[in-house]
Each structure stands twice: as structure tokens, then as C-alpha cells.
Design a protein around this motif. Sequence first.
Motif, short mmCIF file in Angstrom:
data_model
loop_
_atom_site.label_atom_id
_atom_site.label_comp_id
_atom_site.label_asym_id
_atom_site.label_seq_id
_atom_site.Cartn_x
_atom_site.Cartn_y
_atom_site.Cartn_z
N MET A 1 0.80 -0.88 0.20
CA MET A 1 -0.16 0.37 0.13
C MET A 1 1.51 1.22 -0.21
O MET A 1 1.99 1.29 1.22
N ILE A 2 0.92 2.25 -0.62
CA ILE A 2 1.79 3.68 -0.47
C ILE A 2 0.79 4.20 0.68
O ILE A 2 -0.71 4.32 0.53
N TYR A 3 1.82 4.89 1.22
CA TYR A 3 1.31 5.50 2.63
C TYR A 3 1.20 7.05 2.33
O TYR A 3 2.01 7.98 1.11
N VAL A 4 0.58 8.38 2.51
CA VAL A 4 0.17 9.45 1.16
C VAL A 4 1.60 10.06 1.83
O VAL A 4 2.33 11.31 1.27
N MET B 1 5.00 9.80 0.20
CA MET B 1 4.18 10.88 -1.28
C MET B 1 3.85 12.66 -1.36
O MET B 1 2.69 13.08 -1.20
N PRO B 2 5.30 13.19 -0.79
CA PRO B 2 5.12 14.87 -0.39
C PRO B 2 3.92 15.39 -1.40
O PRO B 2 3.89 16.38 -0.52
N GLY B 3 4.39 15.23 -2.58
CA GLY B 3 3.37 16.21 -3.03
C GLY B 3 1.93 15.41 -4.09
O GLY B 3 1.55 16.33 -4.63
N LEU B 4 1.48 14.89 -2.91
CA LEU B 4 0.59 13.84 -3.34
C LEU B 4 -0.66 14.67 -2.58
O LEU B 4 -0.42 14.92 -1.13
#
Length: 148
Positions: free
Chosen positions: A1-4, A7-10
Motif C-alpha cells: 500500500m502507498i501511504y500519503v 508521497m509529499p507532493g500528493l
Amino acid sequence: MIYVAQMPGLVLPAYFSYYKSPVKMNASAEGGVKAWRLSVESGGWDPADDLVEDILFAVGGEITPLAPDEFVQWTEHDRGRYLRGEGPIFALYGTVRAIEDAAAAERRRLTTEERALIHGIRRKTFVMFEEQLQREGGLGADPTIAAL
């Protein structure tokens, strides 16, 4: 799972066209990214977490970020094209089809007024459909997107 946090720019929520299919991403309660893809069979939202990495790390191609209003219009274009049924939402989809069919039969582009009318109808049907999905317990439904 990708965590927010990974991804600092997300910025979430985020909206995309993924191979011409509307996809939306939201933050999950656990701090991850939750994705939903439009089902052309039901008009609801299918879980699409398997697409998160493809979309976030894509370079060009068939993946395009969308503004909320573009997402609403794209979603309603697809719902109106693929779904059939009874009731006020489907009557409005029929109105949009009639406007588009008349212009096509006359071999002309939509007028400014027709485009504005279709745009407004699709915003309305989006809210109506999403509210109906919420009442039925549909996961991923969010009528507030139309107000963004």
C-alpha cells in the motif's frame, strides 16, 4: 500500500482518467491511498487500489490528471453512455443524448448553449447518482465532488 506520507507532493482527493476510465483517489483512515474506478456495469465505484502505483508513477500515456469538474463530466459522460434504466437520472441522461444526437444528425458542433446545458445536467446527475449510491451503501460515493 502507498501511504500519503510517502508521497509529499500528493494532494488528495485526486482525480484521473485511466485508459479513458474515471478513477478517484482519497486518503484512507490508515493514512494510505484508496482508489476507486467507475464501473460501467453499475455506475458505482469498484475498489481500484491495484492502480495506485500505475497512476502515481505513470509518465504520459493513457493516464491524465483531472480537475474535479472534469472528473464529474467524464464520469457522467460514461454513466449516460453505458447505463440504462428508469427514473429521473435516466431521463436526464436521455436529454443529453437527444441534444448530442440532434447536433450529430445536423452535422454540427454543439452550440455554446447546448454545451452549457449538458454541463449543468451532468453536474446534477452526478450528485443525484452519488447520493443514490450513498443511500444504497455504495462505497466510494461522494456527491460533494460536484461542488469543488
